[in-house]
Design a protein around this motif. Structure first.
Motif, short mmCIF file in Angstrom:
data_model
loop_
_atom_site.label_atom_id
_atom_site.label_comp_id
_atom_site.label_asym_id
_atom_site.label_seq_id
_atom_site.Cartn_x
_atom_site.Cartn_y
_atom_site.Cartn_z
N LEU A 254 0.94 -1.33 0.10
CA LEU A 254 -0.22 -0.11 -0.14
C LEU A 254 0.59 1.08 0.13
CD1 LEU A 254 -2.77 -1.07 2.49
CD2 LEU A 254 -2.90 -1.31 0.18
N GLU B 236 -9.46 2.22 10.03
CA GLU B 236 -10.26 2.22 8.57
C GLU B 236 -10.74 3.51 8.52
OE1 GLU B 236 -12.83 -1.02 6.35
OE2 GLU B 236 -11.41 -1.72 7.27
N GLU C 267 -2.65 8.78 4.90
CA GLU C 267 -3.76 7.99 4.45
C GLU C 267 -3.42 7.12 3.23
OE1 GLU C 267 -7.26 10.57 3.88
OE2 GLU C 267 -7.53 10.96 6.11
N GLN C 268 -4.02 6.01 3.21
CA GLN C 268 -3.75 5.18 1.96
C GLN C 268 -4.36 5.85 0.59
OE1 GLN C 268 -5.75 1.55 2.20
NE2 GLN C 268 -5.46 0.99 -0.03
N LEU C 269 -3.53 5.94 -0.30
CA LEU C 269 -4.01 6.61 -1.59
C LEU C 269 -4.97 5.70 -2.37
CD1 LEU C 269 -0.62 8.16 -2.83
CD2 LEU C 269 -2.49 9.23 -1.72
N ARG C 270 -5.84 6.24 -3.08
CA ARG C 270 -6.86 5.61 -3.96
C ARG C 270 -5.98 4.92 -4.91
NH1 ARG C 270 -9.99 9.79 -2.09
NH2 ARG C 270 -11.98 9.24 -1.10
N ALA C 271 -6.54 3.91 -5.40
CA ALA C 271 -6.10 2.97 -6.52
C ALA C 271 -5.87 3.77 -7.69
CB ALA C 271 -6.71 1.56 -6.59
N PHE D 284 0.86 5.28 1.01
CA PHE D 284 0.35 6.37 1.74
C PHE D 284 1.05 7.65 1.57
CE2 PHE D 284 -0.42 2.32 3.85
CZ PHE D 284 -1.46 2.46 4.62
N ASP E 12 -14.43 4.86 3.80
CA ASP E 12 -14.55 4.39 2.30
C ASP E 12 -13.62 2.98 2.14
OD1 ASP E 12 -12.00 5.33 2.26
OD2 ASP E 12 -12.38 6.67 0.86
N ARG F 299 -10.30 2.84 3.03
CA ARG F 299 -8.81 2.92 2.80
C ARG F 299 -8.43 2.85 4.48
NH1 ARG F 299 -7.44 8.05 1.20
NH2 ARG F 299 -9.62 8.50 1.96
N LEU F 300 -7.06 2.94 4.49
CA LEU F 300 -6.42 2.88 5.75
C LEU F 300 -5.75 4.20 5.92
CD1 LEU F 300 -4.72 -0.62 5.74
CD2 LEU F 300 -6.89 -0.08 6.71
N ARG F 301 -5.79 4.46 7.34
CA ARG F 301 -5.24 5.84 7.80
C ARG F 301 -4.41 5.50 8.98
NH1 ARG F 301 -8.10 11.43 9.39
NH2 ARG F 301 -6.28 12.61 9.49
#
Length: 113
Positions: free
Chosen positions: A8, A83, A109-113, A10, A86, A88-90
């Motif tokens: 992942l 979590e 925060e995890q970036l969107r794919a 971030f 949406d 995604r992870l933080r």
């Protein structure tokens, strides 16, 4: 326990002080058997690495980085994996510099794919 961080990417939700990570910094995480590591770069950070462990939803790691001005810095961080609505992870981070004065909190925060 939240999903694995393995693979992942971030990004910080806000800029920090000059010479530190900021919104242009990207962290690529790797996780296996309770061990975590990440490479990061972007903004004022030329390259950085973190290594540590994960127990349930808590990360405990050390980090070291090379800054654009040629200086280095290192420290310790404890992060809580949460979590977002949406999916995604933080990571809610509490960090302390070990190579200089200072400490604080931040979030990536995890970036969107």
């Amino acid at each position: 326990m939240a999903s694995s961080l393995d693979g992942l990417v971030f990004a910080p939700v806000a800029d920090q002080a000059p010479g530190q990570v900021g919104r242009r910094t990207r962290f690529e995480y790797h996780e296996r058997d309770g061990r975590v590591r990440a490479e990061y770069s972007g903004g004022d950070v030329v390259t950085g690495y973190l290594v540590g462990t994960r127990t349930a939803d808590t990360l405990d790691f050390r980090y070291v980085q090379l800054r654009a001005d040629g200086t280095t810095a290192s420290g310790h961080c404890v992060s809580l994996v949460t979590e977002l609505p949406d999916g995604r992870l933080r990571l809610k981070e509490t960090w302390t510099w070990e190579s200089q004065e200072g400490s604080g909190t931040s979030a990536v925060e995890q970036l969107r794919a």
